[in-house]
Write a protein that holds these residues in place. Sequence first.
Motif, PDB file in Angstrom:
ATOM      1  N   TRP A  89       0.797  -1.214   0.000  1.00  0.00           N
ATOM      2  CA  TRP A  89       0.000   0.000   0.000  1.00  0.00           C
ATOM      3  C   TRP A  89       0.835   1.271   0.000  1.00  0.00           C
ATOM      4  O   TRP A  89       0.303   2.364  -0.200  1.00  0.00           O
ATOM      5  N   ARG A  90       2.129   1.146   0.196  1.00  0.00           N
ATOM      6  CA  ARG A  90       2.969   2.353   0.203  1.00  0.00           C
ATOM      7  C   ARG A  90       3.023   3.022  -1.169  1.00  0.00           C
ATOM      8  O   ARG A  90       3.299   4.207  -1.278  1.00  0.00           O
ATOM      9  N   SER A  91       2.742   2.256  -2.214  1.00  0.00           N
ATOM     10  CA  SER A  91       2.715   2.858  -3.556  1.00  0.00           C
ATOM     11  C   SER A  91       1.499   3.759  -3.734  1.00  0.00           C
ATOM     12  O   SER A  91       1.396   4.490  -4.719  1.00  0.00           O
ATOM     13  N   PHE A  92       0.560   3.698  -2.765  1.00  0.00           N
ATOM     14  CA  PHE A  92      -0.620   4.568  -2.799  1.00  0.00           C
ATOM     15  C   PHE A  92      -0.536   5.665  -1.738  1.00  0.00           C
ATOM     16  O   PHE A  92      -1.556   6.251  -1.377  1.00  0.00           O
ATOM     17  N   SER A  93       0.655   5.949  -1.267  1.00  0.00           N
ATOM     18  CA  SER A  93       0.808   6.949  -0.201  1.00  0.00           C
ATOM     19  C   SER A  93       0.340   8.333  -0.629  1.00  0.00           C
ATOM     20  O   SER A  93       0.034   9.177   0.215  1.00  0.00           O
ATOM     21  N   ASP A  94       0.250   8.572  -1.927  1.00  0.00           N
ATOM     22  CA  ASP A  94      -0.200   9.880  -2.409  1.00  0.00           C
ATOM     23  C   ASP A  94      -1.679  10.112  -2.130  1.00  0.00           C
ATOM     24  O   ASP A  94      -2.129  11.263  -2.077  1.00  0.00           O
ATOM     25  N   VAL A  95      -2.449   9.037  -1.951  1.00  0.00           N
ATOM     26  CA  VAL A  95      -3.893   9.193  -1.719  1.00  0.00           C
ATOM     27  C   VAL A  95      -4.370   8.476  -0.463  1.00  0.00           C
ATOM     28  O   VAL A  95      -5.567   8.502  -0.155  1.00  0.00           O
ATOM     29  N   LEU A  96      -3.462   7.858   0.258  1.00  0.00           N
ATOM     30  CA  LEU A  96      -3.846   7.092   1.448  1.00  0.00           C
ATOM     31  C   LEU A  96      -3.714   7.964   2.690  1.00  0.00           C
ATOM     32  O   LEU A  96      -2.620   8.370   3.077  1.00  0.00           O
ATOM     33  N   SER A  97      -4.841   8.255   3.325  1.00  0.00           N
ATOM     34  CA  SER A  97      -4.840   9.087   4.524  1.00  0.00           C
ATOM     35  C   SER A  97      -4.193   8.346   5.693  1.00  0.00           C
ATOM     36  O   SER A  97      -4.307   7.119   5.806  1.00  0.00           O
ATOM     37  N   ASP A  98      -3.529   9.092   6.551  1.00  0.00           N
ATOM     38  CA  ASP A  98      -2.868   8.486   7.708  1.00  0.00           C
ATOM     39  C   ASP A  98      -3.864   7.720   8.577  1.00  0.00           C
ATOM     40  O   ASP A  98      -3.556   6.644   9.091  1.00  0.00           O
TER      41      ASP A  98
END
Length: 300
Positions: free
Chosen positions: A104-113
């Motif tokens: 999921w780190r490849s979605f860090s641009d849209v993944l809320s903390d």
Amino acid sequence: MAAADPNASLFVRPLGAVEKNPTALKLIVGGKLRELRVAAGLDPVDVDSKLGFSQSKTSRIELGRHGCKQVDALALLHLYGVDGEERVAEFLRLVDQSRRPDWWRSFSDVLSDFFTPLVALEGAAERIRTYEPFYVPGLLQTPDYTRAVIQAGPGHLLEHEVTRRVELRQERQRQLDQPDAPRLWAVIDESVLLRVVGGRDVMYAQLEHLLAMMERPRVTLQIAPLDVTAAVGVGTGVTYLRFALGDLKDAVYIEHLTDSTFTQKPQGVEQYRNMLDRLGACALTPAQSIAALRERMQTL
């Protein structure tokens, strides 16, 4: 009394899906190090001092918030009196696996903390239990339904941001296709069926998808009539993660508008588990829920 086997595993085996989940492994490794420290009669401050760690490093490792390097793991095991070549090698192997990048780190641009704890751990669960009062649960949504939900949410998102969020949800759903996938048990409020999201065609396709997912042996879906949810007094959506391992505590995730609550405290987890038990007992059976879905499709 027979002497303890110096090569006996420190962990509950087999790990199954957990072995492929770095976040879960960090929690397991950290929890085991905490157990070993307590058994050795040491405080985190003592460990930091003895090993020359920075302040609170031991606590961060134990909480799974700080990746544990192999050199640190070796120092900790030695300090705690852990020996046995196989035990140490197994521990270091899990430490190494815990340091791999999460998908999921490849979605860090849209993944809320606030959403990260759920996304990080749901794939490692043996069972996922969820209740949704407003929308179809994310793991059961079609891409078009997901897009409509995201676009209706707070704030203004650019088109590529919406697309990335849809892709993230689809990637989460692919975890249900794995051989060791979690069992998913979902209860949906009756109002979700009445709420037309994305227009008639999108909603119709979504209900068709729910029927298709219910054919899977590892997916259970129940519809909770309005009087049931009013009586149980749920109030908000909740996801409960049940892990098969004693090394990993069960967890509860409650999402709010701009943040969330994620807890593994036994008392809080038990309260929500009991609430989900009551919902499941009072909701329509899966067979009745299938009939309710088909009836709703006829009226769209």
